[in-house]
Design an enzyme around this catalytic site. Structure first.
Site, PDB file in Angstrom:
ATOM      1  N   GLY A 214      32.757  39.549  37.872  1.00  0.00           N
ATOM      2  CA  GLY A 214      33.786  39.754  36.865  1.00  0.00           C
ATOM      3  C   GLY A 214      33.828  38.743  35.731  1.00  0.00           C
ATOM      4  N   ASP A 215      33.058  37.665  35.851  1.00  0.00           N
ATOM      5  CA  ASP A 215      33.098  36.646  34.790  1.00  0.00           C
ATOM      6  C   ASP A 215      31.752  35.916  34.726  1.00  0.00           C
ATOM      7  OD1 ASP A 215      34.302  35.314  32.690  1.00  0.00           O
ATOM      8  OD2 ASP A 215      35.289  33.823  33.951  1.00  0.00           O
ATOM      9  N   PHE A 216      30.669  36.706  34.747  1.00  0.00           N
ATOM     10  CA  PHE A 216      29.314  36.143  34.748  1.00  0.00           C
ATOM     11  C   PHE A 216      28.985  35.732  33.316  1.00  0.00           C
ATOM     12  CE2 PHE A 216      24.651  36.425  35.828  1.00  0.00           C
ATOM     13  CZ  PHE A 216      24.694  35.598  36.931  1.00  0.00           C
ATOM     14  N   ASN A 217      29.549  34.596  32.912  1.00  0.00           N
ATOM     15  CA  ASN A 217      29.478  34.228  31.498  1.00  0.00           C
ATOM     16  C   ASN A 217      28.642  32.977  31.258  1.00  0.00           C
ATOM     17  OD1 ASN A 217      31.093  31.811  31.676  1.00  0.00           O
ATOM     18  ND2 ASN A 217      32.946  33.045  31.639  1.00  0.00           N
ATOM     19  N   ASN A 220      29.574  29.960  33.264  1.00  0.00           N
ATOM     20  CA  ASN A 220      29.565  30.099  34.728  1.00  0.00           C
ATOM     21  C   ASN A 220      28.165  30.278  35.300  1.00  0.00           C
ATOM     22  OD1 ASN A 220      32.307  29.777  35.065  1.00  0.00           O
ATOM     23  ND2 ASN A 220      32.758  31.962  34.891  1.00  0.00           N
TER      24      ASN A 220
END
Length: 356
Positions: A214-217, A220
């Protein structure tokens, strides 16, 4: 409790006391690490080892079972060959501890975990090569495929239907668009939300479900130099946005954040897509919705960053990292349009796949 008092604000003496009491470790170095709404510290111990002490915000700390699922997921990925952090148990054998502390606005309860420290720098500090983009897409797909095998008694808690950062929750942005009053971006955001409702929602029945990180940014994902003058992925961080979603959601999120880090953002999608499809080829409905979903993630990031700054003005620099770069890209995508951007992405992905 006022929203601006949700984020913990521990002092270094408080961190030292926690580490000594909960883990019987003596810090030789403590330094603050950036975080959106939690508090993170790098900790080196006299006894050896490097760690990240993560103190969750007081709202998320109420969701003990959800955090337990996230913690288990990290270990599950590590066991299956992906570089996720794992948790060091407390002296009493617990994977996390609920601590009542005063950070300057009365006693509140915060969940505390000590995670392994992973080597590398965030992808935001790396030279984003075509190969690294390919590997990022491939790693994201592998991660979701592994998470699909996850079993846990509280797995149902990941059905976060009103979770603002889920790509299924794009219509919830409507109550925050006022933060863009007077900004031309507001009309684009409203149009994207409308496209989501009319062109994406009807296709959800044909999307393949999974569990999303959900937040593979870009903040991260950790990378280290490899022997070919490029980079390899050395760490996956922050599972706080895990939710039951769809494969296409994860891909859209990855493409959006990689676009932020590239001098020619429109080119990014093809490389990430090729890496993703080397593990999980898209179906036709997923392909058709990718452009709008990438724009949706941009809108979530831009709108919620502006809103968060009203709550945490002292953290504005960190909160606006994506927003400051993203506005220009959203306008560029919007002006080019779905057909033109998709042509670049899908033709490029096909050419890359043919060469592999």
């Amino acid at each position: 409790m006022a929203a601006q008092h949700v984020k913990p604000n521990l002092s270094q003496p408080q961190v030292t006391e926690l580490v000594k009491r909960l883990y019987r470790l003596t810090p030789s170095e403590i330094r603050s690490l950036p975080s959106y709404d939690d508090q993170n510290f790098y900790v080196a111990a006299v006894e050896g080892g490097e760690y990240v002490l993560k103190i969750l915000n007081s709202d998320d700390s109420k969701n003990y079972n959800t955090i337990e699922v996230q913690t288990y997921a990290m270990s599950f990925l590590k066991e299956n060959g992906l570089p996720a952090q794992t948790v060091l148990p407390t002296v009493s054998g617990q994977l996390m501890s609920l601590e009542e502390m005063d950070c300057g606005y009365g006693c509140q309860k915060y969940l505390v975990r000590l995670l392994t420290y992973l080597p590398g720098a965030t992808i935001s500090k790396a030279r984003v090569t075509p190969q690294l983009l390919y590997e990022t897409g491939k790693t994201a797909a592998r991660m979701d495929k592994i998470l699909q095998e996850l079993e846990h008694p509280h797995l149902g808690l990941l059905q976060r239907e009103t979770f603002i950062w889920s790509l299924s929750s794009v219509p919830l942005l409507e109550k925050y668009t006022h933060v863009l009053d007077g900004d031309p971006l507001q009309e684009v955001v409203k149009s994207v939300i409308h496209q989501f409702k009319t062109s994406v929602v009807p296709k959800y029945s044909t999307f393949r479900k999974c569990i999303n990180h959900g937040d593979f940014n870009d903040l991260n994902i950790l990378v280290q130099p490899d022997e070919t003058d490029g980079y390899r992925i050395s760490g996956i961080l922050d599972f706080g946005d895990m939710n039951s979603g769809y494969y296409i959601h994860e891909l859209a999120i990855v493409i959006m954040y990689m676009m932020i880090e590239h001098p020619n953002p429109i080119e990014v999608g093809g490389h990430v897509l090729a890496g993703w499809e080397s593990v999980l080829p898209l179906n036709e409905a997923e392909k058709d919705c990718l452009f709008v979903l990438v724009l949706c993630r941009f809108c979530q990031s831009l709108v919620l960053a502006r809103y968060s700054v009203t709550l945490h003005p002292e953290n504005a620099d960190y909160l606006m990292i994506t927003s400051n770069k993203g506005v220009k890209i959203v306008h560029q995508m919007w002006e080019l349009g779905k057909e033109q951007v998709e042509k670049v992405w899908f033709q490029s992905a096909a050419q890359i796949s043919d060469r592999k």
